[in-house]
Scaffold this motif. Sequence first.
Motif: not given
Lengths: 114, 114
Positions: A31, A33, A35, A43, A45, A48, A55-56, A90, A96, A102-103, A105-106, A108, B35, B37, B43-44
């Motif tokens: 999955t 995303y 953001y 932040l 969403i 997704s 899906i979103i 992001f 899933q 847990e997510a 992140f890149g 950004g 969570f 974060y 920015r990460q």
Amino acid sequence: DTAVSQTPKYLVTQMGNDKSIKCEQNLGHDTMYWYKQDSKKFLKIMFSYNNKELIINETVPNRFSPKSPDKAHLNLHINSLELGDSAVYFCASSRQGTRHTEAFFGQGTRLTVV
Amino acid sequence: AQTVTQSQPEMSVQEAETVTLSCTYDTSESDYYLFWYKQPPSRQMILVIRQEAYKQQNATENRFSVNFQKAAKSFSLKISDSQLGDAAMYFCAYRRAGYSTLTFGKGTMLLVSP
């Protein structure tokens, strides 16, 4: 190795242009995303994708279109850029089907529309 | 819809001291995840700590711990022995079980002084 990588990190462009942001994850997640972080750091969403299917889509203008060529990639295309699109975008990914997903992140992409 | 509220836009702490960041959330679900974060100037987005709603025990990660009060829908983050590197924006986030996307609070900027 970077788990979730986005390119470019910075993007400055003029109103009306079309631009793309690329995202790749090497975590084997299914999955991904997008953001958006606005100027007030909020932040939210945008999209997704699970197994390459959307899906979103959280009331995002249709000028924004995510494209997922495979499970490891989720690109964001933006057409006819507007000043209000300036933000940090992001990419993130997660797995899933487990209780402990847990997510990740890149780093950004800061988009500035002038 | 779920909402996450962080009532402290900014907090300050001195090195080696302890600080607590507040977070409340609103949900009608009984199974969810919470969570914290951290977003430094780089920015990460970095996951600090995670709490499963079905677990009564508060999560801890080294100097970071949470006070999870399910009935009060409160999820505060305690940082002990604060360090200069803890200076960052901290986001509280909620994820409903079975869903993948995160709902974020507006963030708390933590300032750490020597």
